[in-house]
Design a protein around this motif. Structure first.
Motif, PDB file in Angstrom:
ATOM      1  N   VAL A  41      -9.219  28.071   9.379  1.00  0.00           N
ATOM      2  CA  VAL A  41      -9.427  26.787   8.705  1.00  0.00           C
ATOM      3  C   VAL A  41      -8.424  25.730   9.197  1.00  0.00           C
ATOM      4  O   VAL A  41      -8.799  24.606   9.520  1.00  0.00           O
ATOM      5  N   ALA A  42      -7.150  26.110   9.274  1.00  0.00           N
ATOM      6  CA  ALA A  42      -6.143  25.144   9.725  1.00  0.00           C
ATOM      7  C   ALA A  42      -6.408  24.670  11.143  1.00  0.00           C
ATOM      8  O   ALA A  42      -5.940  23.596  11.543  1.00  0.00           O
ATOM      9  N   GLY A  43      -7.173  25.455  11.914  1.00  0.00           N
ATOM     10  CA  GLY A  43      -7.516  25.070  13.281  1.00  0.00           C
ATOM     11  C   GLY A  43      -8.364  23.823  13.366  1.00  0.00           C
ATOM     12  O   GLY A  43      -8.542  23.268  14.458  1.00  0.00           O
ATOM     13  N   LEU A  44      -8.887  23.364  12.242  1.00  0.00           N
ATOM     14  CA  LEU A  44      -9.589  22.085  12.229  1.00  0.00           C
ATOM     15  C   LEU A  44      -8.650  20.919  12.517  1.00  0.00           C
ATOM     16  O   LEU A  44      -9.094  19.829  12.880  1.00  0.00           O
ATOM     17  N   ARG A  45      -7.335  21.139  12.327  1.00  0.00           N
ATOM     18  CA  ARG A  45      -6.368  20.049  12.502  1.00  0.00           C
ATOM     19  C   ARG A  45      -5.276  20.353  13.535  1.00  0.00           C
ATOM     20  O   ARG A  45      -4.661  19.432  14.056  1.00  0.00           O
ATOM     21  N   ILE A  46      -5.004  21.634  13.798  1.00  0.00           N
ATOM     22  CA  ILE A  46      -3.868  21.968  14.670  1.00  0.00           C
ATOM     23  C   ILE A  46      -4.090  23.342  15.280  1.00  0.00           C
ATOM     24  O   ILE A  46      -4.742  24.201  14.668  1.00  0.00           O
ATOM     25  N   SER A  47      -3.570  23.573  16.477  1.00  0.00           N
ATOM     26  CA  SER A  47      -3.667  24.892  17.095  1.00  0.00           C
ATOM     27  C   SER A  47      -2.643  25.833  16.474  1.00  0.00           C
ATOM     28  O   SER A  47      -1.643  25.394  15.879  1.00  0.00           O
ATOM     29  N   TYR A  48      -2.880  27.123  16.613  1.00  0.00           N
ATOM     30  CA  TYR A  48      -1.940  28.122  16.085  1.00  0.00           C
ATOM     31  C   TYR A  48      -0.578  27.944  16.747  1.00  0.00           C
ATOM     32  O   TYR A  48       0.462  27.957  16.085  1.00  0.00           O
ATOM     33  N   ASP A  49      -0.582  27.773  18.057  1.00  0.00           N
ATOM     34  CA  ASP A  49       0.676  27.623  18.786  1.00  0.00           C
ATOM     35  C   ASP A  49       1.455  26.402  18.295  1.00  0.00           C
ATOM     36  O   ASP A  49       2.656  26.482  18.021  1.00  0.00           O
ATOM     37  N   ALA A  50       0.768  25.273  18.160  1.00  0.00           N
ATOM     38  CA  ALA A  50       1.448  24.059  17.696  1.00  0.00           C
ATOM     39  C   ALA A  50       1.937  24.209  16.264  1.00  0.00           C
ATOM     40  O   ALA A  50       3.013  23.698  15.905  1.00  0.00           O
ATOM     41  N   LEU A  51       1.180  24.932  15.445  1.00  0.00           N
ATOM     42  CA  LEU A  51       1.607  25.151  14.063  1.00  0.00           C
ATOM     43  C   LEU A  51       2.903  25.950  14.020  1.00  0.00           C
ATOM     44  O   LEU A  51       3.869  25.560  13.337  1.00  0.00           O
ATOM     45  N   VAL A  52       2.950  27.066  14.730  1.00  0.00           N
ATOM     46  CA  VAL A  52       4.155  27.898  14.712  1.00  0.00           C
ATOM     47  C   VAL A  52       5.347  27.132  15.271  1.00  0.00           C
ATOM     48  O   VAL A  52       6.451  27.155  14.704  1.00  0.00           O
ATOM     49  N   ARG A  53       5.145  26.446  16.377  1.00  0.00           N
ATOM     50  CA  ARG A  53       6.248  25.694  16.978  1.00  0.00           C
ATOM     51  C   ARG A  53       6.730  24.574  16.047  1.00  0.00           C
ATOM     52  O   ARG A  53       7.930  24.314  15.950  1.00  0.00           O
ATOM     53  N   SER A  54       5.798  23.931  15.363  1.00  0.00           N
ATOM     54  CA  SER A  54       6.188  22.864  14.436  1.00  0.00           C
ATOM     55  C   SER A  54       6.992  23.422  13.275  1.00  0.00           C
ATOM     56  O   SER A  54       8.021  22.856  12.887  1.00  0.00           O
ATOM     57  N   MET A  55       6.532  24.547  12.710  1.00  0.00           N
ATOM     58  CA  MET A  55       7.245  25.151  11.598  1.00  0.00           C
ATOM     59  C   MET A  55       8.634  25.612  12.039  1.00  0.00           C
ATOM     60  O   MET A  55       9.627  25.442  11.318  1.00  0.00           O
ATOM     61  N   ALA A  56       8.714  26.193  13.224  1.00  0.00           N
ATOM     62  CA  ALA A  56      10.006  26.646  13.727  1.00  0.00           C
ATOM     63  C   ALA A  56      10.975  25.481  13.917  1.00  0.00           C
ATOM     64  O   ALA A  56      12.161  25.570  13.599  1.00  0.00           O
ATOM     65  N   ARG A  57      10.443  24.381  14.417  1.00  0.00           N
ATOM     66  CA  ARG A  57      11.277  23.184  14.608  1.00  0.00           C
ATOM     67  C   ARG A  57      11.761  22.638  13.266  1.00  0.00           C
ATOM     68  O   ARG A  57      12.921  22.239  13.121  1.00  0.00           O
ATOM     69  N   MET A  58      10.881  22.655  12.258  1.00  0.00           N
ATOM     70  CA  MET A  58      11.267  22.159  10.935  1.00  0.00           C
ATOM     71  C   MET A  58      12.400  22.973  10.330  1.00  0.00           C
ATOM     72  O   MET A  58      13.231  22.443   9.590  1.00  0.00           O
ATOM     73  N   LEU A  59      12.422  24.282  10.639  1.00  0.00           N
ATOM     74  CA  LEU A  59      13.389  25.185  10.011  1.00  0.00           C
ATOM     75  C   LEU A  59      14.533  25.577  10.939  1.00  0.00           C
ATOM     76  O   LEU A  59      15.315  26.469  10.614  1.00  0.00           O
TER      77      LEU A  59
END
Length: 317
Positions: A271-289
């Protein structure tokens, strides 16, 4: 299932392990998912979802998660036809036996039907089942709730069914719009022995200051119940691109409210792939934390989900 993150987040063999605490799989060949096969849900929270009205199977998940060290996953019920929710659990259990994942299952059972306890018992009998997601009746907007209406979190029959979760050793996955979070907090306080996982960061769909203030008050009310944990996931909005800075604010506020020890990574794919790729999601979360100690990052990305869903991992993970 395992891989390595290359660049951007610790790359190489030193990469943190991931447990995806919330994803879906579906095979549409027997048309068991009405929302994906038949009718279109006009009020779907991300708007047009035609892109995910197709099979999503283990190989599809592997392709999406490629390059990341996913060591275990949790499958959350995906709106299989409601006359036979146990059939979905049987199918997912078979998928796990063949592919090695998912490693835990959140199944479905209505809580306010005459056969609720029978279905809960049947679901609990599957070795991988850890909890139940059963969406209560909610209102379409803040202030429109009808207190005590059938199927709501104030309905006596619904609450009686909720009480049976503890009897069967099951947790509860909570998915409601953010304007119902304070109401959900009352349920959490009434059943302190039932672990609750709030889905999708409480769905802060209104990013106005007024909307975020209401979301924040609900999150704070839930956080006062120590049995509530949060899946920090799904920040997509209808008709809007995935916004790193706006979503970073939500992520950091949720963690500040609940504490890192009660927050866990989840993808909500596909479902989240409608807005973002899995790779970009993980990298974004990692950057946030990235500012957090590595031990806290490890808890967020894997350890907390392993504890909540009782997933045994090899020592190397």
């Amino acid at each position: 299932m395992t891989g390595t993150i290359h660049g951007g987040w610790d790359g190489g063999e030193d990469a943190l392990a991931l447990i995806d605490a919330h994803h879906h799989l579906w095979d549409l060949s027997d048309r068991s998912y009405p929302w994906l096969c038949d009718k279109i849900e006009p009020a779907f929270f991300l708007g047009d979802y035609a892109a995910i009205r197709r099979d999503y199977l283990p190989d599809d998940y592997r392709r999406d998660a490629a390059g990341h060290r996913v060591v275990a996953t949790v499958h959350c019920e995906a709106e299989w036809r409601r006359d036979d929710p146990v059939a979905e659990t049987r199918w997912v259990s078979g998928v796990s036996a063949r592919h090695g994942f998912p490693n835990a299952i959140v199944a479905h059972a209505w809580l306010d039907t005459p056969d609720a306890d029978e279905v809960l018992a049947a679901q609990a009998a599957f070795p991988l089942v850890r909890g139940i997601r059963s969406k209560p009746v909610t209102s379409p907007a803040p202030g429109a709730m009808v207190p005590g209406a059938p199927g709501t979190m104030q309905d006596r029959r619904w609450l009686d069914g909720f009480a049976r979760l503890g009897v069967h050793g099951l947790s509860y996955d909570l998915r409601v719009p953010f304007w119902h979070l304070a109401e959900a907090a009352e349920v959490a306080r009434a059943f302190p022995g039932t672990p609750i996982a709030l889905n999708h960061t409480g769905l802060p769909l209104d990013r106005s200051e007024e909307g975020l203030a209401l979301w924040r008050r609900g999150m704070e009310a839930l956080a006062r119940a120590p049995n509530v944990h949060v899946k920090v996931s799904e920040f997509g909005l209808p008709g809007t691109a995935w916004d790193y800075e706006a979503n970073r604010r939500v992520v950091l506020e949720a963690i500040a409210i609940f504490g890192i020890e009660r927050c866990m990574f989840a993808s909500n794919f596909p479902v989240a792939g409608l807005r973002i790729s899995y790779d970009a999601l993980v990298r974004s979360m990692a950057r946030m934390l990235a500012h957090l100690p590595r031990a806290d990052q490890a808890r967020f990305f894997a350890g907390n989900a392993a504890d909540f869903y009782r997933i045994a991992l090899p020592a190397a993970a």
